[in-house]
Write a protein that holds these residues in place. Sequence first.
Motif, PDB file in Angstrom:
ATOM      1  N   VAL A  64       0.839  -1.203   0.000  1.00 43.83           N
ATOM      2  CA  VAL A  64       0.000   0.000   0.000  1.00 43.83           C
ATOM      3  C   VAL A  64       0.873   1.252   0.000  1.00 43.83           C
ATOM      4  CG1 VAL A  64      -1.677   1.322   1.333  1.00 43.83           C
ATOM      5  CG2 VAL A  64      -1.938  -1.153   1.113  1.00 43.83           C
ATOM      6  N   VAL A  65       1.957   1.228   0.773  1.00 43.59           N
ATOM      7  CA  VAL A  65       2.843   2.394   0.896  1.00 43.59           C
ATOM      8  C   VAL A  65       3.525   2.721  -0.426  1.00 43.59           C
ATOM      9  CG1 VAL A  65       4.973   3.228   1.975  1.00 43.59           C
ATOM     10  CG2 VAL A  65       3.221   2.124   3.359  1.00 43.59           C
ATOM     11  N   VAL A  66       3.956   1.698  -1.183  1.00 38.80           N
ATOM     12  CA  VAL A  66       4.652   1.951  -2.455  1.00 38.80           C
ATOM     13  C   VAL A  66       3.684   1.903  -3.635  1.00 38.80           C
ATOM     14  CG1 VAL A  66       6.849   1.071  -1.610  1.00 38.80           C
ATOM     15  CG2 VAL A  66       5.273  -0.495  -2.743  1.00 38.80           C
ATOM     16  N   GLY A  67       2.382   1.789  -3.369  1.00 40.34           N
ATOM     17  CA  GLY A  67       1.384   1.734  -4.423  1.00 40.34           C
ATOM     18  C   GLY A  67       1.013   3.106  -4.949  1.00 40.34           C
ATOM     19  N   PRO A  68       0.218   3.140  -6.011  1.00 36.89           N
ATOM     20  CA  PRO A  68      -0.115   4.416  -6.662  1.00 36.89           C
ATOM     21  C   PRO A  68      -1.179   5.236  -5.935  1.00 36.89           C
ATOM     22  CG  PRO A  68      -1.202   2.604  -7.793  1.00 36.89           C
ATOM     23  CD  PRO A  68      -0.327   1.989  -6.741  1.00 36.89           C
ATOM     24  N   PHE A  69      -1.798   4.676  -4.886  1.00 37.70           N
ATOM     25  CA  PHE A  69      -2.900   5.371  -4.223  1.00 37.70           C
ATOM     26  C   PHE A  69      -2.471   6.068  -2.936  1.00 37.70           C
ATOM     27  CE2 PHE A  69      -4.643   1.738  -6.573  1.00 37.70           C
ATOM     28  CZ  PHE A  69      -5.438   2.425  -7.492  1.00 37.70           C
ATOM     29  N   THR A  70      -1.172   6.046  -2.655  1.00 41.80           N
ATOM     30  CA  THR A  70      -0.637   6.757  -1.492  1.00 41.80           C
ATOM     31  C   THR A  70       0.475   7.692  -1.965  1.00 41.80           C
ATOM     32  OG1 THR A  70       0.851   4.879  -1.076  1.00 41.80           O
ATOM     33  CG2 THR A  70      -1.167   4.977   0.208  1.00 41.80           C
ATOM     34  N   PRO A  71       0.707   8.798  -1.290  1.00 43.08           N
ATOM     35  CA  PRO A  71       1.733   9.754  -1.727  1.00 43.08           C
ATOM     36  C   PRO A  71       3.141   9.190  -1.549  1.00 43.08           C
ATOM     37  CG  PRO A  71       0.805  10.405   0.391  1.00 43.08           C
ATOM     38  CD  PRO A  71      -0.029   9.269  -0.105  1.00 43.08           C
ATOM     39  N   ILE A 103      -8.160  -8.313  -0.261  1.00 35.95           N
ATOM     40  CA  ILE A 103      -7.165  -7.964   0.754  1.00 35.95           C
ATOM     41  C   ILE A 103      -7.727  -8.161   2.161  1.00 35.95           C
ATOM     42  CG2 ILE A 103      -5.891  -6.020   1.746  1.00 35.95           C
ATOM     43  CD1 ILE A 103      -5.325  -5.081  -1.079  1.00 35.95           C
ATOM     44  N   LEU A 104      -8.973  -7.780   2.355  1.00 39.42           N
ATOM     45  CA  LEU A 104      -9.590  -8.000   3.670  1.00 39.42           C
ATOM     46  C   LEU A 104      -9.683  -9.496   3.986  1.00 39.42           C
ATOM     47  CD1 LEU A 104     -12.430  -5.321   3.569  1.00 39.42           C
ATOM     48  CD2 LEU A 104     -10.344  -5.269   4.953  1.00 39.42           C
ATOM     49  N   SER A 105      -9.996 -10.318   2.978  1.00 39.17           N
ATOM     50  CA  SER A 105     -10.091 -11.762   3.206  1.00 39.17           C
ATOM     51  C   SER A 105      -8.724 -12.361   3.537  1.00 39.17           C
ATOM     52  CB  SER A 105     -10.690 -12.457   1.980  1.00 39.17           C
ATOM     53  OG  SER A 105      -9.779 -12.497   0.895  1.00 39.17           O
ATOM     54  N   SER A 157       2.813  -6.960  -3.926  1.00 43.95           N
ATOM     55  CA  SER A 157       2.178  -6.582  -5.193  1.00 43.95           C
ATOM     56  C   SER A 157       0.659  -6.449  -5.028  1.00 43.95           C
ATOM     57  CB  SER A 157       2.500  -7.612  -6.281  1.00 43.95           C
ATOM     58  OG  SER A 157       1.820  -8.831  -6.056  1.00 43.95           O
ATOM     59  N   ILE A 158       0.050  -7.278  -4.167  1.00 52.34           N
ATOM     60  CA  ILE A 158      -1.387  -7.165  -3.904  1.00 52.34           C
ATOM     61  C   ILE A 158      -1.684  -5.833  -3.210  1.00 52.34           C
ATOM     62  CG2 ILE A 158      -3.318  -8.090  -2.579  1.00 52.34           C
ATOM     63  CD1 ILE A 158      -2.209 -10.849  -3.019  1.00 52.34           C
ATOM     64  N   GLY A 159      -0.862  -5.500  -2.222  1.00 53.91           N
ATOM     65  CA  GLY A 159      -1.052  -4.230  -1.518  1.00 53.91           C
ATOM     66  C   GLY A 159      -0.979  -3.028  -2.443  1.00 53.91           C
ATOM     67  N   MET A 160      -0.144  -3.118  -3.489  1.00 54.46           N
ATOM     68  CA  MET A 160      -0.003  -2.017  -4.439  1.00 54.46           C
ATOM     69  C   MET A 160      -1.286  -1.776  -5.234  1.00 54.46           C
ATOM     70  SD  MET A 160       3.825  -2.683  -5.955  1.00 54.46           S
ATOM     71  CE  MET A 160       3.638  -1.355  -7.138  1.00 54.46           C
ATOM     72  N   LEU A 161      -2.088  -2.819  -5.388  1.00 59.55           N
ATOM     73  CA  LEU A 161      -3.320  -2.696  -6.166  1.00 59.55           C
ATOM     74  C   LEU A 161      -4.473  -2.089  -5.370  1.00 59.55           C
ATOM     75  CD1 LEU A 161      -3.256  -6.229  -7.852  1.00 59.55           C
ATOM     76  CD2 LEU A 161      -2.692  -4.063  -8.951  1.00 59.55           C
ATOM     77  N   PHE A 162      -4.306  -2.003  -4.066  1.00 64.18           N
ATOM     78  CA  PHE A 162      -5.417  -1.629  -3.178  1.00 64.18           C
ATOM     79  C   PHE A 162      -5.731  -0.140  -3.262  1.00 64.18           C
ATOM     80  CE2 PHE A 162      -6.864  -0.751   1.348  1.00 64.18           C
ATOM     81  CZ  PHE A 162      -8.174  -1.123   1.073  1.00 64.18           C
ATOM     82  N   ASN A 163      -6.933   0.174  -3.689  1.00 66.48           N
ATOM     83  CA  ASN A 163      -7.430   1.552  -3.695  1.00 66.48           C
ATOM     84  C   ASN A 163      -8.370   1.711  -2.497  1.00 66.48           C
ATOM     85  OD1 ASN A 163      -8.450   4.065  -4.159  1.00 66.48           O
ATOM     86  ND2 ASN A 163      -9.302   3.613  -6.181  1.00 66.48           N
TER      87      ASN A 163
END
Length: 568
Positions: A40-47, A378-380, A292-298
């Motif tokens: 999530v931190v290195v994904g596109p939905f976080t600064p 991701i929640l599952s 990689s899954i975390g990166m997809l999380f919006n």
Amino acid sequence: MHDAPLIATLVSGIVLAFVFAALAHKLKLPPLAGYLMAGVVVGPFTPGYVADGHLAHQLAELGVVLLMFGVGLHFSLKDLLSVKNIAIPGALGQMAVATVLGMLLGWGLGWPFAQSFVFGLALSVASTVVLLRAMEERRLMETERGRIAIGWLIVEDLAMVLALVLLPAIGTALGGGEQGGTTLSFAAIAGTVALTIGKVVLFVALMLVVGKRLIPWILKVVAYTGSRELFRLAVLAIALGVAFGAAGLFGVSFELGAFFAGMMMGESKLAQRAAEETLPLRDAFAVLFFVSIGMLFNYHVVLTEPLVVLAALAIIVIGKSLAAFGIVLMSGRPLRTALTIATSLAQIGEFSFILIGVGVAQNLVSKEAQDVLLAAAILSILINPLLFKLLDRAKPWLDAREVRQHGDVVVPASIEPASEILVTSALSGHVVVAGYGRVGRLVGEALQEQGDAVLVLEEEKERVAMLRQQDIETIVGNAARDDVLEAANLAHARALVVTLPDAFESGEVVRVARLANPQLQIIARADSDACMEHLQQQGATLVVLAEPELARCMLEHLRAGESAPGLA
């Protein structure tokens, strides 16, 4: 950073995964929660810095390939066929239930039929990585429950291969098509189905006829060179080469190709060594899969569509699991097996993401539906370890229930071996040998010749069968597990000999044993100075380092030879 995206993605993923996993461990959360947060931190939905999502996905795919290869190494064709009667109808039935539930959710939201169908199908298939990690952590791979779960995965994998090939054709049919209407499209679908099944059958036949002989032969030839580096390279070349060839030539998924490569390599006597050589890579790339899954999380979709996400999550965790639970119970398997399979399947992962991505590319699924699925997935994945913890807590009740049901009755073949219900040994003044490899076997045989009572802790099924043939009391399970050590009755043992090759597991055995019996004599093997120091810190009485002992024996023989009559 931008000049080397592969290196940047690898470094940022692994470093942040370590940081957040350590934090998760501190908070008593599963490590994969940390891995997902790193993504999530290195994904596109976080600064801040954004890793290359395309590269991360490919690295994750490599991790799944290596993981399935490792599963294949320990999973024989006989094991696969032994669970076909439950795995095939069970997987297809459970997928059908989950797909229908997903379609009903889509219908309630006013989605088009095609979008609802693809969404439901994506909800129906479990994550290979999540399931296998849960099974490995609990040492269930060699049990009937583990074999059913793996067989279930293989059936789902084959179904997804077919779905991914057919999705473009189905999209054309649902849209009416431009080349002769719906009739032509259904004819094309029938042809595509036949071609896909034919390719899969050809690949499996080729692996069973050629691969079963060729792959073990290659390993044997390479092993004779005496080069560990060349052997490791051969193992990786076979695993990745077969996976890539299966995908390119036969249209089979990378994962399925790697699984069959591992299964054929498992026919070799060098399979255990092959598994050990690939283990570090498998673990590292499995971490990158979760990143990689975390990166997809919006995360915005959780705020804008919370009820839809919760409904999709309920289908995954409750609907799909209840379907699997009922199917396993109806097959005559015990409650423990039904609960384990249901818990294992209460999540979705890599194939769901691939399928929904293809649906988006074919204009069958909206981006919003994809975000809902990713959030629910991701929640599952986060909830799944908690469900397994609840199942672990139910173990005493399940043990007591099985003892009540089968205590005085011959247990049918469908029931798992009684060895899984650990009973504390009645031995006293005995020597416990943890691990019965080459070193453990030599120690055990010597102790028996002296007339000592010996109790062995071992998890390899071939060694367990050999020990039982020799009437040596054996506790089946990994010696580093608390319940296995508790069953060894260390409080009344004379000594513990730890011969495990893994330094971390050896340290855990020594630590727990020392707590159980402060006066126990503990002798352990080590392969390095650092390992020896670690085992001493954990409480070992004596640690034997291989190289100095070998040198001492050589010198003793040399001196004996020099002093013998007739020798100069």
